[in-house]
Design an enzyme around this catalytic site. Structure first.
Site, mmCIF file in Angstrom:
data_model
loop_
_atom_site.group_PDB
_atom_site.id
_atom_site.type_symbol
_atom_site.label_atom_id
_atom_site.label_comp_id
_atom_site.label_asym_id
_atom_site.label_seq_id
_atom_site.Cartn_x
_atom_site.Cartn_y
_atom_site.Cartn_z
ATOM 1 N N SER A 16 0.709 -1.239 0.013
ATOM 2 C CA SER A 16 0.008 -0.068 -0.140
ATOM 3 C C SER A 16 0.809 1.202 -0.023
ATOM 4 O O SER A 16 2.199 1.272 0.465
ATOM 5 C CB SER A 16 -0.844 0.180 1.338
ATOM 6 N N LYS A 84 -0.107 -0.996 15.703
ATOM 7 C CA LYS A 84 -1.469 -1.227 15.700
ATOM 8 C C LYS A 84 -1.870 -2.673 15.301
ATOM 9 O O LYS A 84 -2.914 -3.247 15.571
ATOM 10 C CB LYS A 84 -2.458 -0.454 15.693
ATOM 11 N N ASP A 85 -1.378 -3.095 14.131
ATOM 12 C CA ASP A 85 -1.464 -4.392 13.424
ATOM 13 C C ASP A 85 -0.865 -5.549 14.084
ATOM 14 O O ASP A 85 -1.526 -6.671 13.625
ATOM 15 C CB ASP A 85 -1.274 -4.205 11.863
ATOM 16 N N THR A 128 -15.819 4.115 8.392
ATOM 17 C CA THR A 128 -14.598 3.579 9.154
ATOM 18 C C THR A 128 -14.633 2.094 9.049
ATOM 19 O O THR A 128 -15.881 1.575 9.222
ATOM 20 C CB THR A 128 -14.572 3.854 10.349
ATOM 21 N N SER A 130 -13.216 0.310 11.370
ATOM 22 C CA SER A 130 -12.868 -0.086 12.863
ATOM 23 C C SER A 130 -14.016 0.065 13.983
ATOM 24 O O SER A 130 -14.739 0.981 14.077
ATOM 25 C CB SER A 130 -11.685 1.262 13.435
ATOM 26 N N ARG A 132 -13.745 -0.024 16.847
ATOM 27 C CA ARG A 132 -13.279 0.967 17.879
ATOM 28 C C ARG A 132 -13.888 2.286 17.554
ATOM 29 O O ARG A 132 -14.370 3.160 18.723
ATOM 30 C CB ARG A 132 -11.789 0.874 18.203
ATOM 31 N N ARG A 133 -13.486 2.658 16.348
ATOM 32 C CA ARG A 133 -14.023 4.057 16.082
ATOM 33 C C ARG A 133 -15.470 4.307 16.027
ATOM 34 O O ARG A 133 -16.210 5.082 16.459
ATOM 35 C CB ARG A 133 -13.542 4.389 14.553
ATOM 36 N N ARG A 154 -13.446 -0.617 3.548
ATOM 37 C CA ARG A 154 -12.060 -0.903 3.244
ATOM 38 C C ARG A 154 -11.314 -0.134 2.407
ATOM 39 O O ARG A 154 -11.940 0.829 1.576
ATOM 40 C CB ARG A 154 -11.951 -2.348 3.080
ATOM 41 N N ARG A 160 -10.963 5.321 0.286
ATOM 42 C CA ARG A 160 -11.496 5.965 1.555
ATOM 43 C C ARG A 160 -12.015 7.374 1.151
ATOM 44 O O ARG A 160 -12.931 7.737 1.635
ATOM 45 C CB ARG A 160 -10.860 5.918 2.767
ATOM 46 N N CYS A 247 -7.398 -6.523 17.165
ATOM 47 C CA CYS A 247 -7.798 -4.917 16.589
ATOM 48 C C CYS A 247 -9.401 -4.987 15.772
ATOM 49 O O CYS A 247 -9.868 -3.924 15.387
ATOM 50 C CB CYS A 247 -6.969 -4.431 15.532
#
Length: 325
Positions: A16, A84-85, A128, A130, A132-133, A154, A160, A247
């Site tokens: 990426s 974080k991954d 998002t 996530s 968490r978000r 995704r 995005r 995650c």
């Protein structure tokens, strides 16, 4: 000099734009440090090719396992991951040789018409991938007396942001550090305060990994390690591990480290777990003194575990859906 000291070091990276950018920055630092050339080796991970949402394909580790396989097979010398991954359990054969100075750990909003989150209309569609978000954004919207629709997305940064530019979404939320690393932080319409949206454990930090048996390379890469960042993310990841969550679970954590003139003295660790709709959040924090020697990870590890125990006692376990066994 022997050939081995001048042969290129092979740095494994995802393909990426963001991964290539952050790996390129690490490659430059390693070149300066060792005097050896560094070549990037692009590796496709399951997380890059799967079109499923992260929560469905297992979240943590889907971007990491192919890079780790290449390390263990001797195809690359070291790898760069977004911290974080990384799964919280570290394989014995691999060394987390360096965690460089952390970038901005906050989340960033990119909204149409330059809007902030507070200015989004009722019913706004916010993208998002996530959980968490989603949990925290929905909770924040409730405190503002409105409702948002969180839409799972995704894809890379262009994809995005494209959803907003094309009018398919009112806003997307991305990590500020990633936008900064690819030179696009100016497109953010708001940086979200951790007081309202706490980041993912380790967000903004990179992890440089190599095989543990290569003592020379481990020592060389360790020069890039930032003890303050390592202490902070160790506490955050200890909390995550103790909650037995990857995650794909709506867990957030951030450790703020206070440093005096001579050394780090205090750490403030915050954690959040919530339901996806934001109707229930468990938010707790703790403060502890950090030892003078930052090589001692026992204090950050203990702080994370103890805060997790408190959060579980407050009902966190029931908010996380499926828990890793």
């Amino acid at each position: 000099m022997t050939d081995s000291t001048m042969s290129p070091l092979r740095l494994g990276t995802r393909r990426s734009t963001l991964a290539m950018a952050q790996s390129g920055q690490v490659a430059e630092a390693v070149r300066d440090l060792t005097g050896r050339p560094v070549e990037l080796v692009e590796i496709t991970t399951y997380g890059d090719t799967s079109r499923e949402h992260l929560a469905q394909i297992g979240g943590t580790g889907v971007f990491v396992s192919a890079l780790r396989d290449a390390l263990l097979a001797g195809e690359i010398d070291f790898a760069v991951h977004s911290l974080k991954d990384l799964p919280t359990a570290q394989p014995a054969e691999l060394a987390l040789a360096a965690i460089p100075v952390r970038a901005d750990p906050r989340d960033a909003l990119i909204a149409r018409d330059g809007l902030t989150f507070e200015e989004l209309p009722d019913g706004a569609r916010v993208g998002t991938g996530s959980p968490r978000r989603m949990a925290q954004l929905n909770a924040w919207a409730r405190t503002l007396g409105k409702r948002i629709e969180t839409v799972p997305v995704r894809g890379n940064v262009d994809t995005r942001i494209g959803f907003v530019r094309k009018g398919e979404l009112d806003a997307v939320v991305l990590a500020a550090a990633g936008l900064t690393r690819i030179g696009r932080i100016d497109e953010a319409t708001q940086l979200l305060s951790p007081d309202v949206v706490l980041p993912a454990p380790g967000q903004g930090a990179l992890a440089i990994e190599c095989v543990a048996s290569d003592a020379h390379l481990v020592a060389a890469l360790a020069e890039l390690d930032d003890p303050v960042t390592r202490a902070a993310v160790t506490a955050e990841r200890s909390l995550l591990a103790a909650l037995e969550a990857g995650c794909s679970a709506p867990v957030a954590a951030l450790a703020d480290v206070q440093a005096g003139e001579q050394a780090v003295t205090e750490m403030h660790l915050r954690g959040v777990v919530g339901t996806l709709d934001g109707s229930t959040l468990v938010q707790l924090s703790t403060t502890g003194h950090v030892p003078a020697s930052l090589d001692d990870e026992s204090v950050p590890l203990r702080m994370g575990r103890e805060l997790a125990v408190e959060m579980l006692a407050k009902g966190a376990a029931g908010l996380m859906g499926e828990r890793a066994l």
